[in-house]
Design a protein around this motif. Structure first.
Motif, PDB file in Angstrom:
ATOM      1  N   UNK A 174     -24.248  47.551 -56.416  1.00 37.18           N
ATOM      2  CA  UNK A 174     -23.913  48.244 -57.657  1.00 37.18           C
ATOM      3  C   UNK A 174     -24.851  47.815 -58.786  1.00 37.18           C
ATOM      4  N   UNK A 175     -25.212  46.536 -58.819  1.00 36.47           N
ATOM      5  CA  UNK A 175     -26.175  46.068 -59.813  1.00 36.47           C
ATOM      6  C   UNK A 175     -27.515  46.771 -59.623  1.00 36.47           C
ATOM      7  N   UNK A 176     -27.950  46.895 -58.365  1.00 40.64           N
ATOM      8  CA  UNK A 176     -29.190  47.612 -58.099  1.00 40.64           C
ATOM      9  C   UNK A 176     -29.102  49.059 -58.535  1.00 40.64           C
ATOM     10  N   UNK A 177     -27.944  49.674 -58.330  1.00 39.22           N
ATOM     11  CA  UNK A 177     -27.772  51.070 -58.739  1.00 39.22           C
ATOM     12  C   UNK A 177     -27.922  51.221 -60.250  1.00 39.22           C
ATOM     13  N   UNK A 178     -27.498  50.203 -60.998  1.00 40.37           N
ATOM     14  CA  UNK A 178     -27.610  50.265 -62.461  1.00 40.37           C
ATOM     15  C   UNK A 178     -29.026  49.953 -62.941  1.00 40.37           C
ATOM     16  N   UNK A 179     -29.685  48.988 -62.289  1.00 38.82           N
ATOM     17  CA  UNK A 179     -30.991  48.533 -62.754  1.00 38.82           C
ATOM     18  C   UNK A 179     -32.152  49.303 -62.145  1.00 38.82           C
ATOM     19  N   UNK A 180     -31.958  49.842 -60.933  1.00 40.22           N
ATOM     20  CA  UNK A 180     -33.091  50.256 -60.128  1.00 40.22           C
ATOM     21  C   UNK A 180     -33.713  49.028 -59.491  1.00 40.22           C
ATOM     22  N   UNK A 181     -34.862  49.182 -58.840  1.00 39.87           N
ATOM     23  CA  UNK A 181     -35.529  48.025 -58.243  1.00 39.87           C
ATOM     24  C   UNK A 181     -35.787  46.979 -59.322  1.00 39.87           C
ATOM     25  N   UNK A 182     -35.559  45.718 -58.972  1.00 41.39           N
ATOM     26  CA  UNK A 182     -35.696  44.640 -59.958  1.00 41.39           C
ATOM     27  C   UNK A 182     -36.219  43.384 -59.267  1.00 41.39           C
ATOM     28  N   UNK A 183     -36.875  42.557 -60.040  1.00 38.19           N
ATOM     29  CA  UNK A 183     -37.257  41.246 -59.543  1.00 38.19           C
ATOM     30  C   UNK A 183     -36.051  40.305 -59.635  1.00 38.19           C
ATOM     31  N   UNK A 184     -36.126  39.195 -58.919  1.00 35.99           N
ATOM     32  CA  UNK A 184     -35.025  38.229 -58.900  1.00 35.99           C
ATOM     33  C   UNK A 184     -35.581  36.834 -59.147  1.00 35.99           C
ATOM     34  N   UNK A 185     -34.894  36.097 -59.997  1.00 33.92           N
ATOM     35  CA  UNK A 185     -35.141  34.671 -60.214  1.00 33.92           C
ATOM     36  C   UNK A 185     -33.891  33.941 -59.741  1.00 33.92           C
ATOM     37  N   UNK A 186     -34.047  33.102 -58.721  1.00 33.07           N
ATOM     38  CA  UNK A 186     -32.919  32.383 -58.122  1.00 33.07           C
ATOM     39  C   UNK A 186     -33.301  30.914 -58.054  1.00 33.07           C
ATOM     40  N   UNK A 187     -32.830  30.146 -59.025  1.00 31.25           N
ATOM     41  CA  UNK A 187     -33.218  28.740 -59.129  1.00 31.25           C
ATOM     42  C   UNK A 187     -32.040  27.843 -58.767  1.00 31.25           C
ATOM     43  N   UNK A 188     -32.170  27.145 -57.635  1.00 30.23           N
ATOM     44  CA  UNK A 188     -31.195  26.122 -57.239  1.00 30.23           C
ATOM     45  C   UNK A 188     -29.780  26.668 -57.170  1.00 30.23           C
ATOM     46  N   UNK A 189     -29.622  27.813 -56.511  1.00 29.84           N
ATOM     47  CA  UNK A 189     -28.317  28.439 -56.347  1.00 29.84           C
ATOM     48  C   UNK A 189     -27.817  28.328 -54.907  1.00 29.84           C
ATOM     49  N   UNK A 190     -28.699  28.511 -53.950  1.00 24.86           N
ATOM     50  CA  UNK A 190     -28.264  28.514 -52.552  1.00 24.86           C
ATOM     51  C   UNK A 190     -27.582  27.208 -52.158  1.00 24.86           C
ATOM     52  N   UNK A 191     -28.093  26.080 -52.643  1.00 20.82           N
ATOM     53  CA  UNK A 191     -27.503  24.807 -52.219  1.00 20.82           C
ATOM     54  C   UNK A 191     -26.112  24.599 -52.811  1.00 20.82           C
ATOM     55  N   UNK A 192     -25.752  25.388 -53.818  1.00 17.61           N
ATOM     56  CA  UNK A 192     -24.406  25.308 -54.381  1.00 17.61           C
ATOM     57  C   UNK A 192     -23.410  26.190 -53.621  1.00 17.61           C
ATOM     58  N   UNK A 193     -23.920  26.962 -52.670  1.00 20.51           N
ATOM     59  CA  UNK A 193     -23.066  27.803 -51.835  1.00 20.51           C
ATOM     60  C   UNK A 193     -22.774  27.087 -50.525  1.00 20.51           C
ATOM     61  N   UNK A 194     -21.573  27.279 -49.999  1.00 18.02           N
ATOM     62  CA  UNK A 194     -21.277  26.732 -48.682  1.00 18.02           C
ATOM     63  C   UNK A 194     -22.199  27.375 -47.657  1.00 18.02           C
ATOM     64  N   UNK A 195     -22.599  26.635 -46.618  1.00 15.19           N
ATOM     65  CA  UNK A 195     -23.559  27.177 -45.646  1.00 15.19           C
ATOM     66  C   UNK A 195     -23.181  28.544 -45.094  1.00 15.19           C
TER      67      UNK A 195
END
Length: 240
Positions: A110-131
């Motif tokens: 839904x976010x993509x539908x609102x923005x269209x194609x977009x770049x992503x900045x993801x800094x130190x987020x994956x390690x805060x998620x359970x595997x």
């Protein structure tokens, strides 16, 4: 408690008991030491006419900087309290902010539908998620990119744990523990596997240092060893 509920309780609790001021959170170093430096890794591949999404934006420190480099910027975070801090810190509305659960694929599409194609900045987020939730987060990154967006993903490596032991239980680190935030170990090669599993290809990668807002006794910022990745849909071209 379901994982999504645990995340929300933990992060809302953290941000509700925060002022939202830059540097209050352990990871919230100023943009000159973080996004401004990081984004140079993405720029050779990224069309600045596209918007950029700061996934896991917290209080918006990095989002506000990203808005100066791309056509538009949106910061998203699981915590409504974090989003409220980000909006208050940006009275000029340089960027937009909204609540979004990165494990919710429908919300990412839904976010993509609102923005269209977009770049992503993801800094130190994956390690805060359970595997078990990390593939869903990677899939959300891919959803936001669409066909032409590019992702910059940065994560601490195994060596980060040893650095944390050297600085001891500082007040900032104790706040992380008090709110049941659970940074986890991301094994060597795991981030690349997650991105490829989401249908992305690695355009470039390398070692980096993730600068924290915490400082040592001599006043120097704490830096965690990390790795960065620029990724795109498999059929994407490599440079702009």
């Amino acid at each position: 408690m379901a994982p999504a509920d645990r995340y929300l309780k933990a992060w809302d609790g953290f941000w509700e008991q925060s002022s939202g001021a830059e540097g209050e959170a352990f990871w919230d170093a100023g943009s000159a030491l973080t996004a401004e430096r990081d984004i140079r890794l993405l720029e050779p591949y990224a069309d600045p006419r596209l918007p950029i999404a700061d996934l896991g934006c917290g209080n918006g420190t990095q989002t506000r900087f990203l808005a100066t480099r791309f056509a538009a910027a949106v910061g998203v975070d699981l915590s409504a309290a974090a989003v409220a801090h980000a909006r208050r810190a940006d009275p000029a509305q340089a960027a937009a902010y909204e609540q979004l659960d990165l494990t919710d694929g429908r919300a990412a599409h839904a976010l993509h539908a609102r923005l269209g194609d977009a770049h992503v900045y993801l800094r130190a987020v994956l390690h805060q998620s359970d595997p078990e939730d990390r593939p869903a987060v990677a899939a959300s990154v891919a959803a936001v990119l669409g066909d032409t967006g590019r992702a910059l993903v940065l994560e601490p490596t195994d060596g980060a744990e040893a650095v944390l032991h050297t600085i001891g239980p500082t007040p900032k680190l104790l706040r992380v523990r008090e709110h049941d935030l659970r940074p986890g170990r991301v094994a060597d090669g795991e981030v690349a596997e997650l991105l490829r599993g989401a249908g992305l290809r690695i355009l470039e990668q390398g070692a980096t240092t993730l600068t924290m807002s915490e400082v040592r006794a001599d006043g120097t910022p704490v830096g965690l060893p990390g790795r960065w990745f620029v990724a795109a849909k498999s059929e994407g071209r490599e440079r702009v």
